[in-house]
Structures are given as structure tokens and as C-alpha cells.
Design a protein around this motif. Structure first.
Motif, PDB file in Angstrom:
ATOM      1  N   PHE A  80       4.787 -30.722 -49.375  1.00  0.00           N
ATOM      2  CA  PHE A  80       4.953 -29.401 -47.976  1.00  0.00           C
ATOM      3  C   PHE A  80       6.171 -28.385 -48.644  1.00  0.00           C
ATOM      4  N   MET A  81       6.065 -27.905 -47.216  1.00  0.00           N
ATOM      5  CA  MET A  81       6.419 -26.762 -47.839  1.00  0.00           C
ATOM      6  C   MET A  81       6.992 -26.133 -45.971  1.00  0.00           C
ATOM      7  N   ARG A  82       7.811 -25.335 -46.640  1.00  0.00           N
ATOM      8  CA  ARG A  82       8.978 -24.713 -44.888  1.00  0.00           C
ATOM      9  C   ARG A  82       8.534 -22.811 -44.835  1.00  0.00           C
ATOM     10  N   MET A  83       7.718 -22.626 -43.982  1.00  0.00           N
ATOM     11  CA  MET A  83       6.641 -21.262 -43.040  1.00  0.00           C
ATOM     12  C   MET A  83       7.862 -20.236 -43.221  1.00  0.00           C
ATOM     13  N   ASP A  84       9.075 -20.583 -43.109  1.00  0.00           N
ATOM     14  CA  ASP A  84       9.949 -19.616 -42.360  1.00  0.00           C
ATOM     15  C   ASP A  84      10.821 -18.987 -43.910  1.00  0.00           C
ATOM     16  N   THR A  85      10.578 -19.289 -44.861  1.00  0.00           N
ATOM     17  CA  THR A  85      11.642 -19.259 -45.948  1.00  0.00           C
ATOM     18  C   THR A  85      10.848 -19.259 -47.462  1.00  0.00           C
ATOM     19  N   GLY A  86       9.155 -19.583 -46.877  1.00  0.00           N
ATOM     20  CA  GLY A  86       8.504 -20.147 -48.456  1.00  0.00           C
ATOM     21  C   GLY A  86       8.988 -20.787 -49.349  1.00  0.00           C
ATOM     22  N   GLU A  87      10.007 -21.827 -48.985  1.00  0.00           N
ATOM     23  CA  GLU A  87      10.567 -23.022 -50.402  1.00  0.00           C
ATOM     24  C   GLU A  87       9.574 -23.572 -50.274  1.00  0.00           C
ATOM     25  N   ALA A  88       9.723 -23.821 -50.903  1.00  0.00           N
ATOM     26  CA  ALA A  88       8.700 -25.884 -51.259  1.00  0.00           C
ATOM     27  C   ALA A  88       9.894 -27.196 -50.927  1.00  0.00           C
ATOM     28  N   GLY A  89       8.746 -27.976 -50.231  1.00  0.00           N
ATOM     29  CA  GLY A  89       9.835 -29.568 -49.141  1.00  0.00           C
ATOM     30  C   GLY A  89      10.339 -28.672 -48.457  1.00  0.00           C
ATOM     31  N   ARG A  90      10.807 -30.276 -47.531  1.00  0.00           N
ATOM     32  CA  ARG A  90      10.207 -30.463 -46.160  1.00  0.00           C
ATOM     33  C   ARG A  90      12.313 -30.039 -46.203  1.00  0.00           C
ATOM     34  N   PHE A  91      13.045 -30.458 -47.361  1.00  0.00           N
ATOM     35  CA  PHE A  91      14.582 -29.618 -47.526  1.00  0.00           C
ATOM     36  C   PHE A  91      14.435 -29.168 -48.671  1.00  0.00           C
ATOM     37  N   PRO A  92      15.967 -29.153 -48.838  1.00  0.00           N
ATOM     38  CA  PRO A  92      16.498 -29.071 -50.594  1.00  0.00           C
ATOM     39  C   PRO A  92      16.151 -29.976 -51.073  1.00  0.00           C
ATOM     40  N   ASN A  93      16.031 -30.188 -52.449  1.00  0.00           N
ATOM     41  CA  ASN A  93      15.582 -31.296 -53.732  1.00  0.00           C
ATOM     42  C   ASN A  93      14.092 -32.588 -53.069  1.00  0.00           C
ATOM     43  N   ASP A  94      13.765 -31.923 -52.432  1.00  0.00           N
ATOM     44  CA  ASP A  94      12.538 -32.589 -51.989  1.00  0.00           C
ATOM     45  C   ASP A  94      11.802 -32.578 -53.128  1.00  0.00           C
ATOM     46  N   PRO A  95      10.905 -33.897 -53.698  1.00  0.00           N
ATOM     47  CA  PRO A  95       9.946 -33.273 -54.466  1.00  0.00           C
ATOM     48  C   PRO A  95       9.056 -32.155 -54.222  1.00  0.00           C
ATOM     49  N   PHE A  96       8.533 -31.509 -55.530  1.00  0.00           N
ATOM     50  CA  PHE A  96       7.335 -30.326 -54.934  1.00  0.00           C
ATOM     51  C   PHE A  96       6.407 -31.314 -54.893  1.00  0.00           C
ATOM     52  N   PHE A  97       5.697 -32.413 -55.206  1.00  0.00           N
ATOM     53  CA  PHE A  97       4.535 -32.871 -54.464  1.00  0.00           C
ATOM     54  C   PHE A  97       4.727 -34.290 -53.325  1.00  0.00           C
ATOM     55  N   SER A  98       6.009 -33.743 -53.035  1.00  0.00           N
ATOM     56  CA  SER A  98       6.579 -34.478 -51.748  1.00  0.00           C
ATOM     57  C   SER A  98       5.823 -35.380 -51.247  1.00  0.00           C
ATOM     58  N   ARG A  99       4.436 -34.768 -50.580  1.00  0.00           N
ATOM     59  CA  ARG A  99       3.465 -35.482 -50.116  1.00  0.00           C
ATOM     60  C   ARG A  99       2.477 -36.055 -50.099  1.00  0.00           C
ATOM     61  N   ASP A 100       1.963 -35.779 -51.463  1.00  0.00           N
ATOM     62  CA  ASP A 100       0.971 -37.226 -51.611  1.00  0.00           C
ATOM     63  C   ASP A 100       0.772 -36.594 -53.306  1.00  0.00           C
ATOM     64  N   ALA A 101       0.261 -37.606 -54.652  1.00  0.00           N
ATOM     65  CA  ALA A 101       0.699 -37.292 -55.985  1.00  0.00           C
ATOM     66  C   ALA A 101       0.076 -38.658 -56.216  1.00  0.00           C
ATOM     67  N   ASN A 102      -1.442 -38.654 -56.352  1.00  0.00           N
ATOM     68  CA  ASN A 102      -1.330 -39.642 -57.084  1.00  0.00           C
ATOM     69  C   ASN A 102      -2.359 -40.145 -57.095  1.00  0.00           C
ATOM     70  N   VAL A 103      -3.401 -40.762 -57.683  1.00  0.00           N
ATOM     71  CA  VAL A 103      -4.788 -41.117 -57.895  1.00  0.00           C
ATOM     72  C   VAL A 103      -5.421 -42.205 -57.584  1.00  0.00           C
ATOM     73  N   GLY A 104      -6.658 -42.802 -58.095  1.00  0.00           N
ATOM     74  CA  GLY A 104      -7.073 -44.056 -56.881  1.00  0.00           C
ATOM     75  C   GLY A 104      -8.533 -44.365 -57.446  1.00  0.00           C
ATOM     76  N   LEU A 105      -8.866 -45.209 -57.290  1.00  0.00           N
ATOM     77  CA  LEU A 105     -10.404 -45.436 -56.980  1.00  0.00           C
ATOM     78  C   LEU A 105     -11.598 -46.160 -56.118  1.00  0.00           C
ATOM     79  N   SER A 106     -11.456 -46.213 -55.103  1.00  0.00           N
ATOM     80  CA  SER A 106     -12.874 -46.036 -53.946  1.00  0.00           C
ATOM     81  C   SER A 106     -14.279 -47.307 -53.804  1.00  0.00           C
ATOM     82  N   GLY A 107     -15.077 -47.524 -53.083  1.00  0.00           N
ATOM     83  CA  GLY A 107     -15.609 -48.517 -53.191  1.00  0.00           C
ATOM     84  C   GLY A 107     -15.715 -49.145 -52.441  1.00  0.00           C
ATOM     85  N   SER A 108     -16.725 -50.257 -52.742  1.00  0.00           N
ATOM     86  CA  SER A 108     -17.063 -51.388 -51.727  1.00  0.00           C
ATOM     87  C   SER A 108     -16.272 -52.244 -51.355  1.00  0.00           C
TER      88      SER A 108
END
Length: 341
Positions: A80-108
Motif C-alpha cells: 500500500f502507499m499514500r498518494m498524498d505524501t508518497g509514503e509507503a503503507g496505509r499508516f506509519p509502521n505498516d509493513p512495506f509489502f503490507s498487501r501481499d508477500a507470498n508464494v504458492g502453488l495452484s492447480g486442479s
């Protein structure tokens, strides 16, 4: 010369095959608005250029690799990011990849994901209200997920954020429009590994009908994990929508409660999306949350208009009225723009 052409053709063929087997996409959505904001309990009005009027701004990378036999490896790194200030995250101290940071497998078999991802409450709540994931103007999302740091001391009814870290998610295959997600978050609390968050949601799509639900049993805080609440918090919601062509109607009902308190939060939301003016639509939503045993209610109503300039760009205007028992009423309005890529 002929040998060089054969070599070039073989190289192009290999590059094409590699492209078909693996892909990486830079993606995101940017949302900014200008408005005058006053929530219930605020002492004064605030004029602002804000971020995330209708959708929280985000950016990042997603990709997949075809492993053969219908099996794929997937990854997502989005923040996430804040367009008004250019800061990362939804709020201070929000993780940088606070939306997704994952790996996985998909199939049938469905899909299995490891890392940081959505909490069970997120998809059902945004699908079953006409303003989606607006943490600024959507009444249901405000009641569930946004605390107010003012005289009202309003606490979000969702126990543990809309995203979970240290998580395993299993997603079932699609059964004629029905799909479910099973969530398990490791608490990673030193000396007390039994603490965890678990939850499930279900999504059903069949023509004009949408049905959804979630349940959570939470003991760990988010977005900063490894912190035990000291109690168990539970919440659930049922929701749905039906598209009558001339109007799409929405309805949700949910409850939230902590084991260490007799107070229960009961939230009802009704909404509508009405096509008007070509690619535009009127959006309306009303939510009420009752807190039992303390005779406290919050009622929020939003009315707005969203107009698509293209498939990836839209502009919007919103008005919101917000009321909490024994607090000053808040009226807010904003005009904004979204662009996805």
C-alpha cells in the motif's frame, strides 16, 4: 547466412516458449481525492488532499510459472502507499509489502499460499457493499475496519486487520460458482505457540446473484504479528447482492464479540448501485452498528457517483453523513480519481 537465420529462429522460439511458461506483471491502483472530512466525534472539519477515496492505493509485482500438468507456481509482492505524501503503507509502521508477500502453488486441487495475504473478512465485506474497499467513504468498511482517534473512541469491529502475516491459505477449486478460502495464521508468540488466528470465507457467483460469508477466531493482532490479545475475539458476516439490471441491491449482517467482554457489535448494511449516465453509476450505502449492553449506535450513510472514463480510469464524487450516540455529527464530501495499471 542460412545457419544464422536458423539460430535466430531457434532463439526466438525459445524466448516465446519461456514467455508462455513464466510471466511477471507490474501492477497497481492509484487513488487520490480532494475533500472536506469530518467523522462523527471530530471536533472540527479537515480540508485535505487524501489517498484512497474509493480504493486504498497500492503497487507491486505478481507472477506465475507454468510447471506443467496444470500446476503453476505463483508469487505476489504488493504494498500500500499514500498518494498524498508518497509514503509507503496505509499508516506509519505498516509493513512495506503490507498487501501481499507470498508464494504458492495452484492447480486442479485449488491453491495453496504461504506468507502475508488477505484475512478472511476482506473479500466478503468488499464484495457485499456497493462502495467496495473504500476505507474513507464505505459505511460497512468504516464500521468494521477503521478506528476513530477522536472523542468517540470508536473501535473497529474486525478483530485483527484485513491482512494477516505468517499465514497459510488454502483455496478450493471452483464448484459451479462456489469457492472457499481456509486461513491459518501462526501466532509465533514465544513460549505460547498455541495462540493463532483461524478463519474461513465462502464466495458464490451465479449470474446476477452473489452470496458471501466469513468467520474468524482471532487471538493475534495484525498488521504487527506475534502480539497476543490476551483473549479470543470472534466475528462473522453474511452478505449478498442481486443485480436487477436497473439496480444492484446489497445486504449484509454480522456480529463481533470478545470473550472477555459482554458487549457484542451487531452491524447491518444495505446498499445499491444504479447505472446512470452511460458508464456511470450512483452508489448508496447505509450501515448501522449497535453495541449491546452500552446503548451505543453508529449510523453512516454515503451517497455518490462514479463515472468510468475508460476501463482503467474513473472519477467520483461522494457525500457521507456519520452519527454516533452522544457525539457531534460528521458530514464529509470528496471528489477523486482512480487509475489502475
Amino acid at each position: 547466412m542460412q545457419k544464422n537465420l536458423v539460430t535466430l529462429a531457434a532463439a526466438l522460439l525459445c524466448a516465446t516458449a519461456a514467455q508462455a511458461q513464466s510471466s511477471v506483471q507490474a501492477t497497481g491502483l492509484l487513488d487520490a481525492y480532494v475533500g472536506s472530512m469530518r467523522y462523527a466525534g471530530d471536533a472540527e472539519r479537515t480540508s485535505t488532499v487524501g489517498s484512497g477515496g474509493l480504493t486504498t492505493s497500492w503497487f507491486g509485482f505478481k507472477g506465475s510459472e507454468d510447471l506443467g500438468g496444470g500446476l503453476k507456481a505463483n508469487f505476489a509482492l504488493t504494498g500500500f502507499m499514500r498518494m498524498d505524501t508518497g509514503e509507503a503503507g496505509r499508516f506509519p509502521n505498516d509493513p512495506f509489502f503490507s498487501r501481499d508477500a507470498n508464494v504458492g502453488l495452484s492447480g486442479s486441487f485449488g491453491a495453496l499460499t504461504l506468507g502475508r495475504g488477505l484475512a478472511p473478512n476482506f473479500l466478503p465485506s468488499v464484495i457485499a457493499n456497493p462502495l467496495g474497499d473504500s476505507f474513507t467513504f464505505a459505511p460497512l468498511i468504516l464500521h468494521m475496519n477503521v478506528p476513530l482517534f477522536n472523542a468517540s473512541h470508536w473501535q473497529a469491529t474486525t478483530p485483527s486487520d484485513t491482512g494477516w502475516s505468517n499465514e497459510i491459505i488454502y483455496t478450493t477449486p471452483d464448484f459451479s460458482g462456489l469457492k472457499a478460502n481456509l486461513h491459518y495464521q501462526f501466532g509465533e508468540v514465544p513460549g505460547n505457540n498455541s495462540k493463532k488466528n483461524i478463519g474461513v470465507n465462502a464466495l458464490y457467483f451465479n449470474g446476477p446473484l452473489t452470496l458471501t460469508a466469513f468467520y474468524e477466531h482471532d487471538q493475534i493482532s495484525n498488521p504487527a504479528p506475534t502480539t497476543y490479545f490476551g483473549t479470543t475475539k470472534k466475528d462473522w458476516m453474511l452478505g449478498g447482492a442481486y443485480d436487477f439490471s436497473i439496480v444492484k441491491a446489497y445486504l449484509t449482517y454480522g456480529e463481533a464479540k470478545s470473550d472477555d467482554s459482554p458487549i457484542k457489535a451487531k452491524t447491518t448494511q444495505v446498499g445499491a448501485s444504479i447505472p446512470l449516465g452511460g458508464p456511470g453509476k450512483v452508489l448508496a450505502s447505509w450501515a448501522q452498528t449497535k453495541l449491546t449492553d452500552v446503548d451505543l449506535k453508529r449510523k453512516t450513510f454515503t451517497l455518490g457517483y462514479d463515472y468510468n472514463l475508460s476501463k482503467r480510469t474513473d472519477v467520483y464524487a461522494m457525500f457521507m453523513n456519520d452519527r454516533i450516540t452522544d457525539q457531534d455529527t460528521g458530514n464529509s464530501f470528496g471528489i477523486g480519481m482512480r487509475h489502475s495499471f
